[in-house]
Scaffold this motif. Structure first.
Motif, mmCIF file in Angstrom:
data_model
loop_
_atom_site.group_PDB
_atom_site.id
_atom_site.type_symbol
_atom_site.label_atom_id
_atom_site.label_comp_id
_atom_site.label_asym_id
_atom_site.label_seq_id
_atom_site.Cartn_x
_atom_site.Cartn_y
_atom_site.Cartn_z
ATOM 1 N N GLY A 160 158.940 -8.075 64.130
ATOM 2 C CA GLY A 160 158.736 -8.134 62.682
ATOM 3 C C GLY A 160 157.946 -9.350 62.230
ATOM 4 N N ILE A 161 157.095 -9.865 63.106
ATOM 5 C CA ILE A 161 156.294 -11.058 62.805
ATOM 6 C C ILE A 161 154.880 -10.636 62.408
ATOM 7 N N GLU A 162 154.377 -11.233 61.332
ATOM 8 C CA GLU A 162 153.004 -10.988 60.904
ATOM 9 C C GLU A 162 152.046 -11.608 61.919
ATOM 10 N N CYS A 163 151.073 -10.819 62.371
ATOM 11 C CA CYS A 163 150.128 -11.297 63.383
ATOM 12 C C CYS A 163 148.703 -10.947 62.981
ATOM 13 N N HIS A 164 147.841 -11.933 63.097
ATOM 14 C CA HIS A 164 146.401 -11.739 62.899
ATOM 15 C C HIS A 164 145.736 -11.917 64.252
ATOM 16 N N LYS A 165 144.622 -11.244 64.454
ATOM 17 C CA LYS A 165 143.903 -11.331 65.729
ATOM 18 C C LYS A 165 142.507 -11.873 65.473
ATOM 19 N N LEU A 166 142.054 -12.719 66.394
ATOM 20 C CA LEU A 166 140.745 -13.338 66.243
ATOM 21 C C LEU A 166 140.092 -13.494 67.613
ATOM 22 N N ILE A 167 138.832 -13.084 67.704
ATOM 23 C CA ILE A 167 138.048 -13.282 68.919
ATOM 24 C C ILE A 167 136.838 -14.123 68.535
ATOM 25 N N ALA A 168 136.636 -15.196 69.289
ATOM 26 C CA ALA A 168 135.523 -16.113 69.021
ATOM 27 C C ALA A 168 134.678 -16.246 70.283
ATOM 28 N N ARG A 169 133.517 -16.828 70.128
ATOM 29 C CA ARG A 169 132.627 -17.118 71.265
ATOM 30 C C ARG A 169 132.342 -18.602 71.299
ATOM 31 N N ASP A 209 149.827 -8.805 69.355
ATOM 32 C CA ASP A 209 150.125 -8.140 68.084
ATOM 33 C C ASP A 209 151.282 -7.161 68.256
ATOM 34 N N GLN A 210 151.275 -6.394 69.320
ATOM 35 C CA GLN A 210 152.357 -5.432 69.569
ATOM 36 C C GLN A 210 153.693 -6.141 69.801
ATOM 37 N N MET A 211 153.682 -7.247 70.553
ATOM 38 C CA MET A 211 154.909 -8.016 70.779
ATOM 39 C C MET A 211 155.437 -8.556 69.448
ATOM 40 N N ALA A 212 154.529 -9.026 68.587
ATOM 41 C CA ALA A 212 154.923 -9.582 67.292
ATOM 42 C C ALA A 212 155.509 -8.496 66.390
ATOM 43 N N LYS A 213 154.895 -7.318 66.385
ATOM 44 C CA LYS A 213 155.383 -6.213 65.538
ATOM 45 C C LYS A 213 156.814 -5.842 65.891
ATOM 46 N N ILE A 214 157.131 -5.843 67.175
ATOM 47 C CA ILE A 214 158.491 -5.519 67.612
ATOM 48 C C ILE A 214 159.497 -6.473 66.982
ATOM 49 N N ALA A 259 152.817 -16.411 74.553
ATOM 50 C CA ALA A 259 152.943 -15.593 73.344
ATOM 51 C C ALA A 259 154.413 -15.321 73.026
ATOM 52 N N LYS A 260 155.207 -15.055 74.044
ATOM 53 C CA LYS A 260 156.640 -14.822 73.826
ATOM 54 C C LYS A 260 157.306 -16.055 73.225
ATOM 55 N N VAL A 261 156.926 -17.228 73.714
ATOM 56 C CA VAL A 261 157.465 -18.481 73.162
ATOM 57 C C VAL A 261 157.034 -18.621 71.700
ATOM 58 N N GLY A 262 155.768 -18.370 71.429
ATOM 59 C CA GLY A 262 155.256 -18.482 70.060
ATOM 60 C C GLY A 262 155.920 -17.511 69.107
ATOM 61 N N ILE A 263 156.145 -16.302 69.566
ATOM 62 C CA ILE A 263 156.798 -15.295 68.726
ATOM 63 C C ILE A 263 158.248 -15.678 68.457
ATOM 64 N N GLU A 264 158.913 -16.235 69.445
ATOM 65 C CA GLU A 264 160.288 -16.704 69.254
ATOM 66 C C GLU A 264 160.331 -17.818 68.211
ATOM 67 N N ILE A 265 159.417 -18.765 68.305
ATOM 68 C CA ILE A 265 159.372 -19.856 67.318
ATOM 69 C C ILE A 265 159.045 -19.295 65.937
ATOM 70 N N ALA A 266 158.102 -18.360 65.869
ATOM 71 C CA ALA A 266 157.730 -17.749 64.588
ATOM 72 C C ALA A 266 158.920 -17.012 63.974
ATOM 73 N N SER A 267 159.676 -16.335 64.789
ATOM 74 C CA SER A 267 160.845 -15.608 64.314
ATOM 75 C C SER A 267 161.878 -16.554 63.707
ATOM 76 N N ARG A 268 162.112 -17.656 64.375
ATOM 77 C CA ARG A 268 163.111 -18.630 63.899
ATOM 78 C C ARG A 268 162.654 -19.390 62.657
ATOM 79 N N SER A 269 161.337 -19.610 62.545
ATOM 80 C CA SER A 269 160.840 -20.412 61.418
ATOM 81 C C SER A 269 160.204 -19.559 60.325
ATOM 82 N N LYS A 270 160.251 -18.243 60.479
ATOM 83 C CA LYS A 270 159.657 -17.323 59.490
ATOM 84 C C LYS A 270 158.161 -17.593 59.316
ATOM 85 N N ALA A 271 157.491 -17.856 60.419
ATOM 86 C CA ALA A 271 156.059 -18.163 60.408
ATOM 87 C C ALA A 271 155.239 -16.924 60.752
#
Length: 147
Positions: free
Chosen positions: A83-92, A76-81, A19-31
């Protein structure tokens, strides 16, 4: 260009590292990111005595969904810190199949997940969600190894 990143989590420390890696990439690419937890309903059938106790299935599903809410909320909390938009999804379902299906439905550009790095008999008997996703995904996958 990367605009939608899907981060798969199972609640583990390796998933948090991914998640930390993903948030870093999202931050750099505005994703934006979507944190996804899949309740492995097939794992239930491998629990000894699973069918013998009334209500056990519902209680276990409830516990796994709680774990999923906690895991996706942590991301979601890591993303908010950051400033990244985060959606949450739980599937089965079966995790590898669901992760690939969801990534397509979301139109994700990148899927990031942790890898436990199982080898030998563990991999043969247990399978590897990460390996199945890497082999079957239609989008790029980044695997983050455990420490």
């Amino acid at each position: 260009m990367i605009k939608k990143i899907m981060i798969a989590t199972d609640g583990s420390k390796t998933s948090d590292k991914a998640a930390k890696v993903g948030i870093e990439i999202a931050s750099r690419s505005k994703a934006s990111i979507t944190a996804v937890y899949v309740v492995d309903i097939f794992r239930l059938s491998r629990i000894p005595g699973y069918a013998a106790f009334p209500g056990l299935k519902d209680k276990l599903l409830e516990l796994m969904e709680k774990e999923g809410r906690e895991a996706t909320e942590r991301i979601d909390q890591m993303a908010k810190i950051e400033g990244i938009e985060c959606h949450k999804l739980i599937a089965r379902g079966e995790p590898s199949i669901e992760l690939m299906r969801i990534s397509k439905e979301l139109g994700a550009d990148l899927l990031i997940m942790g890898s436990l790095g199982r080898t030998g008999l563990d991999k043969l008997f247990l399978g590897s969600v990460a390996e199945k996703v890497v082999r079957g995904s239609s989008i790029p996958v980044i695997l983050v190894p455990r420490d």
